[in-house]
Design a protein around this motif. Structure first.
Motif, PDB file in Angstrom:
ATOM      1  N   ASN A   1      11.022 -32.324  11.934  1.00  0.00           N
ATOM      2  CA  ASN A   1      10.603 -31.464  10.510  1.00  0.00           C
ATOM      3  C   ASN A   1       9.222 -31.228  10.271  1.00  0.00           C
ATOM      4  O   ASN A   1       8.745 -29.980   9.923  1.00  0.00           O
ATOM      5  CB  ASN A   1      11.299 -32.122   9.138  1.00  0.00           C
ATOM      6  CG  ASN A   1      12.560 -32.187   9.094  1.00  0.00           C
ATOM      7  OD1 ASN A   1      13.256 -31.175   9.611  1.00  0.00           O
ATOM      8  ND2 ASN A   1      13.256 -33.208   8.357  1.00  0.00           N
ATOM      9  N   SER A   2       8.263 -32.267  10.831  1.00  0.00           N
ATOM     10  CA  SER A   2       6.655 -31.971  10.650  1.00  0.00           C
ATOM     11  C   SER A   2       6.139 -31.063  11.565  1.00  0.00           C
ATOM     12  O   SER A   2       5.327 -30.148  11.086  1.00  0.00           O
ATOM     13  CB  SER A   2       5.945 -33.507  10.601  1.00  0.00           C
ATOM     14  OG  SER A   2       6.329 -33.864  12.028  1.00  0.00           O
ATOM     15  N   GLN A   3       6.739 -30.928  12.849  1.00  0.00           N
ATOM     16  CA  GLN A   3       6.464 -29.886  13.803  1.00  0.00           C
ATOM     17  C   GLN A   3       6.845 -28.757  13.235  1.00  0.00           C
ATOM     18  O   GLN A   3       6.151 -27.802  13.564  1.00  0.00           O
ATOM     19  CB  GLN A   3       6.923 -30.323  15.197  1.00  0.00           C
ATOM     20  CG  GLN A   3       6.483 -31.301  15.900  1.00  0.00           C
ATOM     21  CD  GLN A   3       7.340 -31.627  17.017  1.00  0.00           C
ATOM     22  OE1 GLN A   3       8.579 -31.990  16.904  1.00  0.00           O
ATOM     23  NE2 GLN A   3       6.751 -31.829  18.266  1.00  0.00           N
TER      24      GLN A   3
ATOM     25  N   LYS B   1       7.514 -27.544  10.190  1.00  0.00           N
ATOM     26  CA  LYS B   1       6.680 -27.033   9.042  1.00  0.00           C
ATOM     27  C   LYS B   1       5.137 -26.767   9.648  1.00  0.00           C
ATOM     28  O   LYS B   1       4.725 -25.618   9.053  1.00  0.00           O
ATOM     29  CB  LYS B   1       6.531 -28.370   7.949  1.00  0.00           C
ATOM     30  CG  LYS B   1       6.149 -27.670   6.538  1.00  0.00           C
ATOM     31  CD  LYS B   1       6.195 -28.828   5.524  1.00  0.00           C
ATOM     32  CE  LYS B   1       7.479 -28.582   4.885  1.00  0.00           C
ATOM     33  NZ  LYS B   1       7.579 -29.388   3.452  1.00  0.00           N
ATOM     34  N   GLU B   2       4.689 -27.156  10.353  1.00  0.00           N
ATOM     35  CA  GLU B   2       3.392 -27.103  10.969  1.00  0.00           C
ATOM     36  C   GLU B   2       3.315 -25.647  11.535  1.00  0.00           C
ATOM     37  O   GLU B   2       2.569 -24.869  11.334  1.00  0.00           O
ATOM     38  CB  GLU B   2       2.879 -28.048  12.098  1.00  0.00           C
ATOM     39  CG  GLU B   2       1.293 -28.049  12.206  1.00  0.00           C
ATOM     40  CD  GLU B   2       0.358 -27.996  11.070  1.00  0.00           C
ATOM     41  OE1 GLU B   2      -0.538 -26.979  11.238  1.00  0.00           O
ATOM     42  OE2 GLU B   2       0.653 -28.542  10.011  1.00  0.00           O
ATOM     43  N   PHE B   3       4.265 -25.488  12.587  1.00  0.00           N
ATOM     44  CA  PHE B   3       3.876 -24.325  13.457  1.00  0.00           C
ATOM     45  C   PHE B   3       4.695 -22.951  12.701  1.00  0.00           C
ATOM     46  O   PHE B   3       4.136 -21.947  12.958  1.00  0.00           O
ATOM     47  CB  PHE B   3       4.400 -24.502  14.898  1.00  0.00           C
ATOM     48  CG  PHE B   3       5.887 -23.924  15.060  1.00  0.00           C
ATOM     49  CD1 PHE B   3       6.148 -22.744  15.691  1.00  0.00           C
ATOM     50  CD2 PHE B   3       7.112 -24.991  14.874  1.00  0.00           C
ATOM     51  CE1 PHE B   3       7.550 -22.330  15.674  1.00  0.00           C
ATOM     52  CE2 PHE B   3       8.264 -24.324  15.127  1.00  0.00           C
ATOM     53  CZ  PHE B   3       8.588 -22.829  15.510  1.00  0.00           C
ATOM     54  N   SER B   4       5.666 -23.394  11.776  1.00  0.00           N
ATOM     55  CA  SER B   4       6.292 -22.189  11.088  1.00  0.00           C
ATOM     56  C   SER B   4       5.337 -21.556  10.096  1.00  0.00           C
ATOM     57  O   SER B   4       5.402 -20.379   9.886  1.00  0.00           O
ATOM     58  CB  SER B   4       7.383 -22.685  10.297  1.00  0.00           C
ATOM     59  OG  SER B   4       7.281 -23.559   9.342  1.00  0.00           O
ATOM     60  N   LYS B   5       4.156 -22.185   9.836  1.00  0.00           N
ATOM     61  CA  LYS B   5       3.136 -21.621   8.975  1.00  0.00           C
ATOM     62  C   LYS B   5       2.356 -20.365   9.941  1.00  0.00           C
ATOM     63  O   LYS B   5       2.007 -19.318   9.184  1.00  0.00           O
ATOM     64  CB  LYS B   5       1.986 -22.583   8.567  1.00  0.00           C
ATOM     65  CG  LYS B   5       2.507 -23.771   7.679  1.00  0.00           C
ATOM     66  CD  LYS B   5       1.479 -24.629   7.247  1.00  0.00           C
ATOM     67  CE  LYS B   5       2.068 -25.757   6.677  1.00  0.00           C
ATOM     68  NZ  LYS B   5       1.175 -26.692   6.581  1.00  0.00           N
ATOM     69  N   ASP B   6       2.439 -20.381  10.942  1.00  0.00           N
ATOM     70  CA  ASP B   6       1.729 -19.424  11.815  1.00  0.00           C
ATOM     71  C   ASP B   6       2.815 -18.425  12.454  1.00  0.00           C
ATOM     72  O   ASP B   6       2.062 -17.632  12.889  1.00  0.00           O
ATOM     73  CB  ASP B   6       0.783 -20.210  12.832  1.00  0.00           C
ATOM     74  CG  ASP B   6      -0.027 -21.296  12.460  1.00  0.00           C
ATOM     75  OD1 ASP B   6      -0.619 -21.143  11.378  1.00  0.00           O
ATOM     76  OD2 ASP B   6      -0.084 -22.474  13.180  1.00  0.00           O
TER      77      ASP B   6
ATOM     78  N   CYS C   1       0.397 -20.424  23.622  1.00  0.00           N
ATOM     79  CA  CYS C   1       0.253 -21.676  22.813  1.00  0.00           C
ATOM     80  C   CYS C   1       2.076 -22.208  23.342  1.00  0.00           C
ATOM     81  O   CYS C   1       2.768 -21.493  22.784  1.00  0.00           O
ATOM     82  CB  CYS C   1       0.346 -21.943  21.428  1.00  0.00           C
ATOM     83  SG  CYS C   1       0.194 -23.488  20.854  1.00  0.00           S
TER      84      CYS C   1
ATOM     85  N   ASN D   1       7.108 -21.991   3.747  1.00  0.00           N
ATOM     86  CA  ASN D   1       5.644 -21.815   3.614  1.00  0.00           C
ATOM     87  C   ASN D   1       5.117 -22.553   2.533  1.00  0.00           C
ATOM     88  O   ASN D   1       4.271 -22.235   1.776  1.00  0.00           O
ATOM     89  CB  ASN D   1       5.134 -20.520   3.692  1.00  0.00           C
ATOM     90  CG  ASN D   1       5.407 -19.840   5.092  1.00  0.00           C
ATOM     91  OD1 ASN D   1       5.298 -20.291   6.160  1.00  0.00           O
ATOM     92  ND2 ASN D   1       5.508 -18.523   4.878  1.00  0.00           N
TER      93      ASN D   1
END
Length: 151
Positions: free
Chosen positions: A107-109, A111-116, A92, A150
């Motif tokens: 920040n939104s990017q 937060k989104e990818f850091s979950k994975d 990816c 998270n």
């Protein structure tokens, strides 16, 4: 024997993990990406941080500078016609720049990818051989101040 056991335990550790890799277009980076995909095809996802204007450009850069290289010949032979699907499933692109705070992600990017992300491997380096020493050290040695939450 011990070296083999160590390699197997590392490969086993990568199973079902998502890994962020910086510097994947460099010499060592593409070797690392190929090795992970070859010895642990059950890795969940490899997020490759790529300097590019957009995701499509990043995908093209990965194809030309990473997966399209000779080092991926064995993987291509092993997967045959399914190679492109395998790469699409496992890799990816993440458009960003190591020289920017938080890789230049908002920040939104983040937060989104850091979950994975389970593992971060820093293989990035400055390609400017005339770079100031403090800049060179900052991008090569120190850990990022990237904060994963998270929540």
């Amino acid at each position: 024997m011990i070296g083999e056991m160590d390699a197997h335990s590392v490969a086993g550790y990568f199973r079902n993990k998502s890994i962020l890799i910086t510097g994947s277009t460099g010499f060592l980076g593409k070797v690392l990406v190929e090795k992970i995909l070859r010895v642990q095809p059950d890795v969940k996802k490899l997020f490759l941080l790529i300097r590019a204007p957009d995701v499509e450009s990043a995908k093209i850069r990965i194809q030309t500078e990473v997966t399209g290289r000779e080092i991926f010949r064995v993987l291509k032979e092993n997967h045959g016609a399914g190679f492109d699907n395998f790469i699409e499933e496992k890799i990816c692109p993440l458009v960003g720049n190591i020289m920017k705070e938080n890789f230049g992600l908002d920040n939104s990017q983040l937060k989104e990818f850091s979950k994975d992300i389970d593992i971060i491997i820093n293989g990035a380096a400055t390609t400017n051989f005339f770079e100031r020493y403090d800049v060179f050290i900052a991008c090569r040695v120190f850990t990022y101040s990237l904060q994963f939450s998270n929540e």
